[in-house]
Motif scaffolding. Structure first.
Motif, short mmCIF file in Angstrom:
data_model
loop_
_atom_site.label_atom_id
_atom_site.label_comp_id
_atom_site.label_asym_id
_atom_site.label_seq_id
_atom_site.Cartn_x
_atom_site.Cartn_y
_atom_site.Cartn_z
N GLU A 64 -3.57 -1.34 -4.19
CA GLU A 64 -4.44 -0.86 -3.11
C GLU A 64 -3.84 0.37 -2.44
O GLU A 64 -4.55 1.31 -2.10
N LEU A 65 -2.53 0.37 -2.24
CA LEU A 65 -1.87 1.49 -1.58
C LEU A 65 -2.05 2.78 -2.37
O LEU A 65 -2.30 3.84 -1.79
N PHE A 66 -1.94 2.73 -3.67
CA PHE A 66 -1.98 3.94 -4.46
C PHE A 66 -3.31 4.19 -5.18
O PHE A 66 -3.56 5.32 -5.61
N GLN A 67 -4.16 3.17 -5.32
CA GLN A 67 -5.43 3.36 -6.02
C GLN A 67 -6.62 2.87 -5.22
O GLN A 67 -7.71 2.71 -5.77
N GLY A 68 -6.43 2.59 -3.93
CA GLY A 68 -7.53 2.12 -3.10
C GLY A 68 -8.66 3.14 -3.03
O GLY A 68 -8.43 4.34 -3.12
N TYR A 71 -9.31 5.26 2.59
CA TYR A 71 -8.13 5.14 3.44
C TYR A 71 -7.98 3.75 4.04
O TYR A 71 -6.86 3.28 4.24
N ARG A 73 -8.77 0.83 2.63
CA ARG A 73 -8.20 -0.04 1.61
C ARG A 73 -6.73 0.31 1.37
O ARG A 73 -5.90 -0.56 1.16
N ARG A 74 -6.40 1.60 1.41
CA ARG A 74 -5.00 2.00 1.23
C ARG A 74 -4.15 1.54 2.41
O ARG A 74 -3.02 1.09 2.23
N GLY A 77 -3.53 -2.13 1.99
CA GLY A 77 -2.44 -2.35 1.03
C GLY A 77 -1.08 -2.11 1.65
O GLY A 77 -0.14 -2.88 1.44
#
Length: 90
Positions: A64-68, A71, A73-74, A77
């Motif tokens: 989620e942090l890198f492919q959310g 913003y 969703r990221r 994550g």
């Protein structure tokens, strides 16, 4: 359509507002392993299930942090990743 901060925060690349999604495999695995730890409250099985649950939640948060898709969703994550690490440190 204007690309404002609110749009970047809550909309995906198609323009849809995305806050929740259908769970992906790491999140489903985390839910299943977490529920199974309740059935096996101690012993080696519990240790393995706890590891699987934490590893799958870490994987979900990292994805989620890198492919959310936005913003929000990221950020979600990142929050879960920080919370997971903080709980393991304490």
């Amino acid at each position: 359509m204007e690309n404002t901060l609110v749009d970047k925060t809550f909309r995906d690349s198609s323009g849809n507002i995305v806050i929740a999604q259908v769970p992906n495999p790491p999140l489903i695995l985390w839910i299943a392993a977490s529920l199974l730890t309740l059935a096996f409250p101690s012993g080696k099985t519990n240790t393995v299930l706890d590891f699987v649950a934490n590893a799958s939640l870490f994987t979900w948060a990292w994805l989620e942090l890198f492919q959310g898709v936005n913003y929000f969703r990221r950020g979600l994550g990142l929050a879960v990743l920080i919370g997971l690490i903080a709980l393991k440190i304490v």
